[in-house]
Design a protein around this motif. Structure first.
Motif, mmCIF file in Angstrom:
data_model
loop_
_atom_site.group_PDB
_atom_site.id
_atom_site.type_symbol
_atom_site.label_atom_id
_atom_site.label_comp_id
_atom_site.label_asym_id
_atom_site.label_seq_id
_atom_site.Cartn_x
_atom_site.Cartn_y
_atom_site.Cartn_z
ATOM 1 N N VAL A 212 0.849 -1.038 0.267
ATOM 2 C CA VAL A 212 -0.093 -0.363 0.448
ATOM 3 C C VAL A 212 1.006 1.654 -0.289
ATOM 4 N N GLU A 213 1.954 1.484 0.892
ATOM 5 C CA GLU A 213 2.838 2.625 1.295
ATOM 6 C C GLU A 213 3.798 3.073 -0.335
ATOM 7 N N HIS A 214 3.964 2.183 -1.129
ATOM 8 C CA HIS A 214 4.802 1.312 -2.083
ATOM 9 C C HIS A 214 3.575 2.281 -3.157
ATOM 10 N N ASP A 215 2.692 1.823 -3.480
ATOM 11 C CA ASP A 215 1.725 2.661 -4.875
ATOM 12 C C ASP A 215 1.303 3.729 -4.711
ATOM 13 N N ARG A 216 1.619 4.130 -3.037
ATOM 14 C CA ARG A 216 1.193 5.427 -2.771
ATOM 15 C C ARG A 216 2.363 6.586 -3.338
ATOM 16 N N HIS A 217 3.838 6.051 -2.821
ATOM 17 C CA HIS A 217 4.771 6.399 -2.929
ATOM 18 C C HIS A 217 5.545 6.633 -4.484
ATOM 19 N N GLU A 218 4.236 6.286 -5.304
ATOM 20 C CA GLU A 218 5.071 5.816 -6.984
ATOM 21 C C GLU A 218 3.966 6.920 -8.127
ATOM 22 N N ALA A 219 3.518 7.126 -6.913
ATOM 23 C CA ALA A 219 1.756 7.920 -7.550
ATOM 24 C C ALA A 219 1.631 9.172 -7.395
ATOM 25 N N GLU A 220 2.463 9.992 -5.758
ATOM 26 C CA GLU A 220 2.517 10.820 -5.292
ATOM 27 C C GLU A 220 3.734 11.607 -6.224
ATOM 28 N N ALA A 221 5.087 10.256 -6.105
ATOM 29 C CA ALA A 221 6.107 11.002 -7.088
ATOM 30 C C ALA A 221 6.168 11.195 -7.987
ATOM 31 N N THR A 222 5.366 10.532 -8.972
ATOM 32 C CA THR A 222 5.078 11.077 -10.376
ATOM 33 C C THR A 222 4.360 13.009 -10.290
ATOM 34 N N ILE A 223 2.938 13.314 -9.166
ATOM 35 C CA ILE A 223 2.074 14.068 -9.769
ATOM 36 C C ILE A 223 2.764 15.723 -8.926
ATOM 37 N N SER A 224 4.561 14.820 -7.849
ATOM 38 C CA SER A 224 4.793 16.387 -7.170
ATOM 39 C C SER A 224 5.754 17.015 -8.324
ATOM 40 N N VAL A 225 5.805 16.472 -9.294
ATOM 41 C CA VAL A 225 6.007 17.791 -10.379
ATOM 42 C C VAL A 225 5.365 18.571 -11.256
ATOM 43 N N LEU A 226 4.212 18.582 -11.116
ATOM 44 C CA LEU A 226 3.180 19.533 -11.484
ATOM 45 C C LEU A 226 3.134 20.902 -10.170
ATOM 46 N N ASP A 227 2.201 21.786 -10.833
ATOM 47 C CA ASP A 227 2.006 23.184 -10.725
ATOM 48 C C ASP A 227 1.181 22.426 -9.275
ATOM 49 N N PRO A 228 1.326 22.833 -8.125
ATOM 50 C CA PRO A 228 0.653 22.496 -7.216
ATOM 51 C C PRO A 228 -0.805 22.803 -6.991
ATOM 52 N N SER A 229 -1.256 23.956 -7.537
ATOM 53 C CA SER A 229 -2.909 24.009 -7.421
ATOM 54 C C SER A 229 -3.151 23.053 -8.576
ATOM 55 N N GLN A 230 -2.401 21.692 -9.456
ATOM 56 C CA GLN A 230 -3.148 20.924 -10.040
ATOM 57 C C GLN A 230 -2.623 20.286 -10.332
ATOM 58 N N ARG A 231 -2.107 19.404 -8.955
ATOM 59 C CA ARG A 231 -1.922 17.778 -8.520
ATOM 60 C C ARG A 231 -3.307 17.798 -7.515
ATOM 61 N N PRO A 232 -3.797 16.696 -8.288
ATOM 62 C CA PRO A 232 -4.849 15.403 -8.086
ATOM 63 C C PRO A 232 -5.204 15.140 -6.488
ATOM 64 N N GLU A 233 -5.813 15.175 -5.976
ATOM 65 C CA GLU A 233 -6.561 14.449 -4.961
ATOM 66 C C GLU A 233 -6.480 12.711 -5.315
ATOM 67 N N LEU A 234 -5.597 11.984 -4.421
ATOM 68 C CA LEU A 234 -5.238 10.553 -5.047
ATOM 69 C C LEU A 234 -5.876 9.851 -3.766
ATOM 70 N N VAL A 235 -6.763 9.012 -4.422
ATOM 71 C CA VAL A 235 -7.366 7.974 -2.990
ATOM 72 C C VAL A 235 -7.156 6.458 -3.552
ATOM 73 N N PHE A 236 -7.035 6.044 -2.631
ATOM 74 C CA PHE A 236 -6.830 4.441 -2.820
ATOM 75 C C PHE A 236 -7.300 3.723 -2.248
ATOM 76 N N CYS A 237 -8.226 2.662 -3.015
ATOM 77 C CA CYS A 237 -8.979 1.601 -2.067
ATOM 78 C C CYS A 237 -8.602 0.556 -2.751
ATOM 79 N N ALA A 238 -9.122 -0.921 -2.085
ATOM 80 C CA ALA A 238 -8.466 -2.320 -2.108
ATOM 81 C C ALA A 238 -9.151 -2.529 -3.615
ATOM 82 N N GLY A 239 -10.660 -2.223 -4.646
ATOM 83 C CA GLY A 239 -10.907 -2.491 -5.306
ATOM 84 C C GLY A 239 -12.207 -2.385 -5.798
#
Length: 522
Positions: free
Chosen positions: A122-149
């Motif tokens: 769960v932590e690895h999935d979140r880290h990978e996605a958050e690292a990808t969007i971290s380069v975006l302008d803060p005003s354009q970063r989406p809210e990432l919602v993780f769930c099981a299925g």
């Protein structure tokens, strides 16, 4: 400046520019519909041959025939095949949705599904996605919602009124959606395009009649075999019940239609993903090989027919389409546009497609200087497609693959229309190249008039890859829109976008990146 994970190997810092999109998906959806409802985005892929994990089962109603479904032997489509299952989960649950999350913007939560439920995963999935969007302008970063299925999407907790989705998931039926699942499945089907009245090559739709009954009501062999399988199967010759008789009759209908067709032609599954399920037949030898493949007990045809049930047969998931080959094409374009509720179209881009030898989509390139000219050229095709799609209640992004011929009318269309533009695929969803028009300002502002988006596999971490191309990353001519490091095999899959001054420079840079990586197909 943008962000990047801190080095853990003593390497120096990488100073990334902040990426600012010209427009986000959230903003495009607001243009498409006047509804004040809050949307949530579901961008994942799906598979009908194998569960992606225990919380993300395979589709059994809305059948998709991706490459593994068509090519992997039935006995390997099993939860015991951990390697294949993980490979598919990485692509469909992380690589694809990250790519669309990168351009989604703020205001519409993006739903991501974990590959597994251990704290480390769960932590690895979140880290990978958050690292990808971290380069975006803060005003354009989406809210990432993780769930099981799909059954665990927190719509109420996040105040989501409706979900907008990329491909149809069986598990979405219980939610409020921007468009109907069965309608969306039809709009993306090959038969749907054939029946649309749009300029598409002349086709023959080979229909499958009826459906297979449940294994427990057939014979001892079916009951035994299906108790041992993760995917439904009707054993050829061994089945003594009605399922085997039905399958033989329907398989022969398809095989006879292929046998009667003169070369050259294209055979397509009804519903595919990533360019799979397409056979281009130009010689008698290829035709015989296709027929042999379709006759195999473990071939794509019998595998597909066994999945047709009382719940899904009305969708015609087993129908196949045989179409003429477009003669002497001079251009292969991927058109991307926004369809509004009114049926109006807003042009976004015309990119050129990169396809491998098996017709699988690899990526796209765009020349920003050519966009106005290409918009004018394809304006009629775009507007007609938008009206047809909107007439079925869909609004949102659409991608159309068009082959252009030198002379109108050389290829017969299904509607009899004389045209030089032939729609060979219709993707009523976010396309893999959608990031390119939304990044025009970023690239053109740096004197980079051409860009490309493509998928790669590398034997490197995100950090190592960025170190290798540090100068291009820091100059803003290269960045990551999706990345997943699979630590178990020390390999990463990714989507990268690169820009260059002109087409020659872009081709040269793409060649150098590809030399150090492998292609990713779906």
């Amino acid at each position: 400046m943008g962000s990047v994970t801190k080095p853990t190997d003593g390497g120096g810092s990488i100073n990334l520019p902040t990426i600012k999109l010209d427009m986000t998906l959230a903003e495009l959806y607001k243009q498409a519909s006047s509804s004040p409802e809050k949307l949530g985005f579901v961008f994942c892929g799906v598979n009908s041959g194998l569960d992606l994990n225990p919380d993300f089962p395979r589709n059994t109603k809305f059948l998709y025939q991706d490459s593994p479904f068509n090519t992997v032997p039935r006995h390997d489509l099993s939860k015991d095949n951990a390697g294949l299952q993980r490979s598919l989960a990485i692509k469909y649950l992380s690589l694809i949705p990250q790519r669309d999350a990168f351009i989604s913007g703020a205001g519409c939560p993006v739903i991501l599904f974990n590959l597994g439920q251990s704290p480390e995963q769960v932590e690895h999935d979140r880290h990978e996605a958050e690292a990808t969007i971290s380069v975006l302008d803060p005003s354009q970063r989406p809210e990432l919602v993780f769930c099981a299925g799909p059954s665990n999407i927190p719509v109420e907790e996040k105040g989501i009124d409706k979900l907008a989705y990329k491909v149809v998931l069986d598990g979405l039926e219980k939610y409020k959606l921007t468009h109907d699942l069965e309608t969306h499945w039809f709009l993306n089907s090959k038969a749907g395009l054939a029946l649309s009245g749009l300029p598409t090559p002349r086709v023959q739709i080979v229909e499958v009649e009826g459906f297979s009954g449940p294994a427990e009501e057939c014979c001892d062999v079916c009951r035994t075999v299906n108790a041992e399988q993760d995917i439904d199967f009707i054993p050829a010759r061994k089945c003594s019940g009605p399922r085997g008789q039905w399958l033989d009759a329907q398989a022969n209908r398809v095989i006879d239609a292929i046998a009667d067709r003169k070369v050259s032609f294209v055979l397509k599954n009804q519903q595919t993903f990533g360019g799979a399920g397409t056979w281009v037949i130009t010689t008698e030898e290829q035709k015989e090989a296709l027929l042999d493949d379709m006759k195999r007990e473990d071939g794509p045809l019998r595998k597909l027919l066994a999945q047709i049930t009382v719940e899904n047969h009305h969708l015609s998931p087993g129908s196949l389409v045989i179409s003429d080959i477009v003669k002497d094409p001079i251009g292969d374009y991927g058109l991307t546009f926004l369809v509004k509720e009114s049926g109006e179209a807003e042009f976004l881009a015309a990119s050129e497609q990169m396809i491998d030898g098996n017709n699988a989509w690899l990526g796209s390139t765009i020349n920003y200087d050519n966009q106005e000219r290409l918009h004018d050229k394809f304006k009629d095709v775009i507007e007609r497609t938008a009206k047809w799609v909107a007439s079925h209640g869909y609004f949102g992004p659409v991608g159309v693959d068009v082959l252009e011929t030198a002379t109108p009318g050389e290829t017969a269309t299904h509607s009899g229309e004389v045209t030089a533009f032939h729609i060979v695929d219709l993707n009523v969803r976010t396309s893999g190249s959608l990031s390119l028009p939304l990044l025009r300002g970023h690239f053109v502002g740096r004197g980079l008039n051409c860009a490309s988006s493509f998928s790669i596999t590398v034997k490197a971490t995100r950090r190592e890859f960025m170190e290798k191309w540090k100068q291009d990353f820091e100059a803003g001519r290269m960045f990551i829109v999706s990345w997943y490091e699979d630590e178990s095999v020390e390999e990463s899959v990714a989507d990268v976008v690169i820009g260059a001054e002109g087409e020659a420079e872009l081709e040269e840079l793409m060649g150098r990146v590809r030399e150090s990586s492998e292609e990713v197909t779906f």
